[in-house]
Design an enzyme around this catalytic site. Structure first.
Site, PDB file in Angstrom:
ATOM      1  N   GLU A   1       6.826   1.304   9.215  1.00 22.03           N
ATOM      2  CA  GLU A   1       7.406   2.599   9.554  1.00 22.03           C
ATOM      3  C   GLU A   1       8.937   2.538   9.594  1.00 22.03           C
ATOM      4  OE1 GLU A   1       5.288   5.886  12.121  1.00 22.03           O
ATOM      5  OE2 GLU A   1       6.410   4.540  13.439  1.00 22.03           O
TER       6      GLU A   1
ATOM      7  N   HIS B   1     -10.609 -17.803   5.298  1.00 21.76           N
ATOM      8  CA  HIS B   1     -11.906 -17.706   4.626  1.00 21.76           C
ATOM      9  C   HIS B   1     -12.155 -16.321   4.051  1.00 21.76           C
ATOM     10  CE1 HIS B   1     -12.857 -21.653   6.324  1.00 21.76           C
ATOM     11  NE2 HIS B   1     -12.316 -21.204   7.442  1.00 21.76           N
TER      12      HIS B   1
ATOM     13  N   LYS C   1       1.890  15.110  10.156  1.00 19.11           N
ATOM     14  CA  LYS C   1       1.646  15.759  11.445  1.00 19.11           C
ATOM     15  C   LYS C   1       1.673  17.278  11.314  1.00 19.11           C
ATOM     16  CE  LYS C   1       3.489  12.179  14.554  1.00 19.11           C
ATOM     17  NZ  LYS C   1       4.539  11.875  15.551  1.00 19.11           N
TER      18      LYS C   1
END
Length: 438
Positions: free
Chosen positions: A263, A292, A406
């Protein structure tokens, strides 16, 4: 208890042409000196708020007083927040309903965190919790089970606090969510959990003092790390940064870092207004589990990554491995060692495996995981992030790309004043071609 930054695995001497020549890093020192001076000037002018947080001892004392006021009748603290306001988005909306159903409201304290009070996910959680507390505890007692952390003067949550009289904590001016871990946003939950917040801040102060005392920019661990990662991103085509702690207790720190890095540094325009679309994509991996799952890609896949290990020298109380099956070569060798030793051996082995394939890595070395070293680590990573932003010529403190999403969500949820955003989403949906919805 000093956190060290080991850059050896980034150098061409270790990994060949994919790494940095020592003189290349040295050549960046004038730019790092510029950044150092620039940040010092901003600090002196009072416009680098995050850098002063470790020194705000009065805020810490207030947090400690409030945490001490959490009575013995409270067993659980639940943080209602998301992103930086929840330290790595621990409070996810998808898990919230299940968690709420398991809690005894009478023995739970809820800490609602949103600087603006407009974060939709957080406010949705607050509405659900408030409704349940009201029904179970009544209109007076329910208020004792809420603590609100928000702006000192403005915003919807501040208005609610003023109207209803909830206990409150303040997010300092100029500090965004992803830089708020050393404010009451992070310190109050930490203090309630029994973490020594004074030691946490002391660790951050220690990093700050080391930086100020550094004879040259490359002697400052945060600036040296920032410079190396910047060079690898810009000159060596390494647009992906993997943070890989070899300690489960640092897994949430890796989540927090991914938001901090993404961000802060993912920006379309530089400070001059030019289109740059700058950024380095952070990835969270956990050693040894992700050896793994992800490591195959890092060792043999595209050469577009830098790995940043976090290594813990002393893992605390040792879990010793029993000496048994000595007749089985593939198992018996483990006896007499500890799980901590195994983790550290795997980290060293992974570091070398990457180097042998010409894949650069650096290592953050923590003597142990405690409040003092964690404070160092958090502040070092914050400072490095801001320094990379300064090197790239972008603003590490805004997040315009997040704000667009938003506004569109507000429109879809019917918030007054966002009708045009709703229409924009509906128009986008109407343009979708049904042939490609399978």
């Amino acid at each position: 208890m000093t956190v060290r930054v080991d850059l050896n695995g980034l150098l061409a001497a270790a990994v060949g042409g994919s790494g940095l020549a020592a003189e290349e890093l040295a050549g960046l020192e004038p730019e790092l000196a510029r950044v150092r001076d620039e940040l010092a000037a901003r600090r002196a002018a009072g416009t680098l708020a995050f850098a002063e947080l470790p020194h705000r001892f009065d805020d810490a004392r207030r947090v400690l007083d409030d945490a001490a006021g959490v009575g013995a009748d409270i067993d659980v603290l639940v943080v209602l927040g998301i992103g930086g306001s929840a330290l790595g988005a621990r409070a996810l909306v998808s898990d919230f309903g299940a968690l709420l159903g398991q809690l005894d409201a009478r023995r739970t304290l809820f800490n609602v965190i949103s600087k603006s009070g407009e974060t939709a996910e957080t406010m949705a959680q607050f509405l659900v919790v408030r409704d349940r507390l009201l029904h179970e505890l009544g209109a007076v007692d329910y208020k004792h089970h809420l603590v609100v952390t928000t702006d000192a003067e403005k915003g919807v949550l501040r208005q609610i606090v003023n109207d209803e009289g909830f206990r409150d904590l303040v997010v300092p001016d100029g500090v965004g969510g992803r830089f708020s871990v050393l404010t009451p946003v992070g310190l109050f939950p930490a203090a309630v959990a029994g973490i020594d917040v004074e030691e946490l801040l002391a660790g951050a102060v220690y990093v700050d003092e080391r930086a100020r005392a550094a004879a040259a920019p490359l002697a400052d661990p945060a600036l040296a790390l920032a410079g190396a990662l910047f060079l690898l991103a810009t000159r060596h085509a390494k647009p992906i940064l993997v943070l890989m702690p070899y300690c489960t207790r640092l897994a949430a720190t890796a989540d927090w870092f991914c938001q901090l890095w993404a961000e802060s540094l993912g920006k379309a325009r530089d400070l001059a207004g030019r289109t740059v679309e700058w950024g380095q994509t952070p990835v969270r991996a956990l050693g040894a589990a992700d050896q793994h799952s992800q490591l195959q890609l890092y060792v043999e896949g595209p050469r577009d990554k830098v790995v940043l290990f976090a290594r813990v020298e002393d893992h605390g109380a040792a879990v010793d491995l029993p000496t048994t099956y000595q007749d089985l070569e593939g198992v018996g060798y483990l006896g007499g060692h500890s799980l901590g030793e195994l983790l550290n051996a795997e980290q060293r082995a992974t570091e070398l495996a990457l180097a042998k394939r010409g894949r650069p890595s650096a290592t953050l070395v923590l003597p142990a995981v405690n409040a003092f070293t964690l404070g160092q680590l958090l502040y070092l990573l914050e400072t490095a992030t801001v320094a990379v932003g300064a090197l790239a010529g972008i603003d590490p403190f805004g997040q315009p790309g997040v704000e667009e999403g938003k506004r569109l969500a507000y429109g879809l949820m019917g918030r007054p004043g966002f009708e045009a955003n709703r229409a924009e989403v509906e128009a986008w949906l109407a343009r979708k071609d049904a042939r490609f919805i399978l």
